[in-house]
Structure formats: structure tokens, C-alpha cells
Enzyme design. Structure first.
Site, PDB file in Angstrom:
ATOM      1  N   LYS A  53       0.840  -1.201   0.000  1.00  0.00           N
ATOM      2  CA  LYS A  53       0.000   0.000   0.000  1.00  0.00           C
ATOM      3  C   LYS A  53       0.876   1.252   0.000  1.00  0.00           C
ATOM      4  O   LYS A  53       0.613   2.211  -0.723  1.00  0.00           O
ATOM      5  CB  LYS A  53      -0.943  -0.018   1.208  1.00  0.00           C
ATOM      6  CG  LYS A  53      -2.066  -1.029   1.049  1.00  0.00           C
ATOM      7  CD  LYS A  53      -2.829  -1.314   2.343  1.00  0.00           C
ATOM      8  CE  LYS A  53      -3.820  -2.456   2.125  1.00  0.00           C
ATOM      9  NZ  LYS A  53      -4.454  -2.930   3.359  1.00  0.00           N
ATOM     10  N   GLN A  97      -4.606  -1.534   9.516  1.00  0.00           N
ATOM     11  CA  GLN A  97      -4.623  -2.890   8.942  1.00  0.00           C
ATOM     12  C   GLN A  97      -5.257  -3.871   9.932  1.00  0.00           C
ATOM     13  O   GLN A  97      -4.900  -3.908  11.105  1.00  0.00           O
ATOM     14  CB  GLN A  97      -3.180  -3.305   8.595  1.00  0.00           C
ATOM     15  CG  GLN A  97      -3.055  -4.634   7.877  1.00  0.00           C
ATOM     16  CD  GLN A  97      -3.640  -4.624   6.459  1.00  0.00           C
ATOM     17  OE1 GLN A  97      -3.716  -3.587   5.809  1.00  0.00           O
ATOM     18  NE2 GLN A  97      -4.064  -5.776   5.996  1.00  0.00           N
ATOM     19  N   ASP A 120     -11.057   2.921   4.028  1.00  0.00           N
ATOM     20  CA  ASP A 120     -11.484   1.513   3.991  1.00  0.00           C
ATOM     21  C   ASP A 120     -13.011   1.405   3.920  1.00  0.00           C
ATOM     22  O   ASP A 120     -13.538   0.347   3.590  1.00  0.00           O
ATOM     23  CB  ASP A 120     -11.056   0.819   5.298  1.00  0.00           C
ATOM     24  CG  ASP A 120      -9.784   0.005   5.161  1.00  0.00           C
ATOM     25  OD1 ASP A 120      -9.523  -0.496   4.058  1.00  0.00           O
ATOM     26  OD2 ASP A 120      -9.076  -0.131   6.178  1.00  0.00           O
TER      27      ASP A 120
HETATM   28  N1  GUN Z   1      -7.145  -6.781   6.185  1.00  0.00           N
HETATM   29  C1  GUN Z   1      -7.513  -7.519   5.114  1.00  0.00           C
HETATM   30  N2  GUN Z   1      -8.124  -6.731   4.204  1.00  0.00           N
HETATM   31  C2  GUN Z   1      -8.120  -5.491   4.701  1.00  0.00           C
HETATM   32  C3  GUN Z   1      -8.591  -4.243   4.212  1.00  0.00           C
HETATM   33  O1  GUN Z   1      -9.159  -4.107   3.126  1.00  0.00           O
HETATM   34  N3  GUN Z   1      -8.383  -3.179   5.029  1.00  0.00           N
HETATM   35  C4  GUN Z   1      -7.792  -3.282   6.226  1.00  0.00           C
HETATM   36  N4  GUN Z   1      -7.665  -2.186   6.953  1.00  0.00           N
HETATM   37  N5  GUN Z   1      -7.342  -4.419   6.710  1.00  0.00           N
HETATM   38  C5  GUN Z   1      -7.511  -5.503   5.942  1.00  0.00           C
END
Ligand code: GUN
Length: 296
Positions: A53, A97, A120
């Protein structure tokens, strides 16, 4: 034989567009969109996602702020960090995350993020906006990526039967809410089926568009689909390599070889939905920057 939906290529085109928009915004405002990514603990898979990311941000000219906290960090310290990021004017998007370590209350952390920075789209305010079709909110990255792929593959969705397999808060539920909106790029008849169904094939065989987010390999086999279906495979399962058990292989939730023969279009794994997710995260961060600067 199905058309293979090239998510990698589509995501790369979107990233290029975002890159030029970021350059134009930099000219206009002397600032670029900023994304803060918070990782708690040392889960190797999460560390890879977070690194990707950050890298994706840099590639399109965004600012990326990475915060890594030890697994044992007290909850209040994470809350303070979220508060600090909420207040910073150079941070447009905040992503914590998931999963968080067991002693932390995930929903309390999600609730703490400023909904205007919640790229998100996990905050209840954004989840509510998805349900009522309010476009001022964010759309969650993975289902939004699926939607872009569906919109490209099927230009007129009105009245088409879209079946979602899986009811997670991250994919299944928002996917269903997004596709049933009375809007030109949605307007589907939506069915959600899940593990409580005695026989999911009863539902999946009726699908014009099938979105599979079950989290289990081989959930969908050839006899479970209708000829001509468009298949979006959200699955990311790492399994032992069939030819060499010392290696692993990434597979989706769909038995690709069987379903590809019947489908009109299908996403591969890898190279389908996966690359779209990060492109949508960048798109949401750009939207957040615009909202903060332009109020729109
Ligand atoms: N863990 C797995 N997928 C995601 C996501 O799309 N966002 C976040 N913040 N954590 C994740």
C-alpha cells in the site's frame, strides 16, 4: 471459453489516471493526497499488504505515512495515534490494517477514525451511506474493485441477477448493497448466499453475475454455474503447490478450469480482483483529499 478479465491491466490504467490527477492537484494546491497506514504486530501477510500500500502511494505521487506498533501496544496508544492522524491536515486517508491483536477492540478503533478519512469505508457512518446509496461516503476497496470490473464486463446491469457468495462486512454485505442501488451502473436483483444455505448451488446456478468471496478454494465448480455467467473471484487462498509440495500457490475460491469453460467472462487469481483493491484505495484517498480541499 471465457474472456479473462485482466484486473492487473485495468488497475494499472486506473493508477496512471490517479497519478496524473495527483500531479494536477499538486500544481493547484501545492500539496498531494496523504495516506497513513497503521500496522500493529508482526503478522507477515499484513506486513506485505502494508508495504504494498505504501509503495502504491509513492508510485502515484501520494504521501505515505507508515506507523508500525508492537503487538503488545496498549489499546489507548492506538487510540491516541488515530486521534493524532484524524487531526493532521497532511493525512487525508487512514487505514488501520486488520486483524488487530486479540486484546484490541477492532470496532472501537474503526469507530474512532474520522469518517471523512475512512478510506477503507469500515466506519458505521460510511457503511450506512453505502446502504442508502449516498455517494458522499467511501466505498470499500475490494467490492468497489469488483464493481469496476463488473461495470466494464457488463455495460447494462438493469434487472440482471447478481449472486454474492459470502456475507462478510468487508466484501459480501457491501457488495450486495452497492449492486442493488437504483442507479445506472447497478440496479441488479441481488441474492446473498452463505454457509447456512443447505445447497448454495441452488442460488449460484441462477446467477448472471457471480461474485465469490467465500474464503475457501473450490467453493464454486462447473456444475454450480449457468452458461454465460460473469464470474468475479475474490478468493486469495495460499495452498500447497500441486506439482511441488515444497512450494505454495495462490488460488481463488472458484475452480477456474471448470468454470472458465462455461463462463462468458471470469477474473483470474492472481491478477483479477487483487490488483484492483489497491487501485481503489488510491482512488478513495484522492476522493478524501478533494473532500478536504474542495468540500466535494
Ligand atoms: N485486512 C484484510 N483486508 C483489509 C482491508 O481491506 N483493510 C484493512 N484495513 N485491513 C484488511
Amino acid at each position: 471459453m471465457a474472456m479473462i478479465i485482466d484486473g492487473k491491466q485495468i488497475a494499472s490504467e486506473i493508477r496512471e489516471e490517479i497519478k496524473s490527477e495527483a500531479a494536477a492537484l499538486k500544481e493547484r494546491y501545492g500539496a498531494v493526497p496523504g495516506l497513513a497506514v497503521v500496522l500493529v504486530g508482526d503478522d507477515p501477510a499484513s506486513a506485505v499488504y502494508v508495504r504494498n500500500k505504501g509503495r502504491a502511494c509513492e508510485e502515484v505521487g501520494f504521501a505515505s505515512f507508515q506507523h508500525t506498533l508492537p503487538a503488545g501496544t496498549p489499546m489507548r496508544e492506538l487510540v491516541s495515534l488515530v486521534d493524532e492522524l484524524n487531526a493532521r491536515s497532511d493525512v487525508d486517508g487512514i487505514l488501520v490494517q486488520l486483524p488487530l491483536p486479540g486484546h484490541m477492540d477492532e470496532s472501537a478503533i474503526i469507530d474512532r477514525i474520522d469518517p471523512g478519512k475512512d478510506v477503507d469505508a469500515f466506519h458505521p457512518a460510511n457503511v450506512g451511506k453505502i446502504l442508502i446509496g449516498d455517494e458522499k461516503g467511501f466505498l470499500p476497496c475490494t467490492p468497489q474493485g469488483c464493481k469496476v470490473l463488473i461495470n466494464r464486463a457488463v455495460p447494462d446491469l438493469k434487472g440482471r441477477h447478481l449472486v454474492v457468495v459470502g456475507r462478510s462486512n468487508i466484501v459480501g454485505k457491501p457488495m450486495a448493497a452497492m449492486m442493488l442501488q437504483k442507479k445506472k451502473d447497478a440496479d441488479c436483483v441481488v441474492t446473498v448466499c452463505h454457509t447456512a444455505a443447505p445447497d448454495i448451488s441452488y442460488y449460484t446456478r441462477q446467477a448472471d453475475i457471480l461474485v465469490v468471496a467465500a474464503g475457501r478454494p473450490n467453493t464454486i465448480t462447473g456444475p454450480m454455474v449457468k452458461e454465460g455467467v460473469v464470474v468475479i473471484d475474490v478468493g486469495m487462498n495460499r495452498i500447497a503447490h500441486p506439482d511441488d509440495p515444497s512450494k505454495t500457490k495462490l488460488v481463488g475460491d472458484v475452480k477456474f478450469d471448470e468454470v472458465e469453460k462455461l463462463a462468458s467472462a471470469i477474473t483470474p487469481v492472481p491478477g483479477g480482483v487483487g490488483p484492483m483493491t489497491i487501485a481503489m484505495l488510491l482512488s478513495n484517498t484522492l476522493k478524501a483529499f478533494r473532500m478536504h480541499r474542495e468540500g466535494s
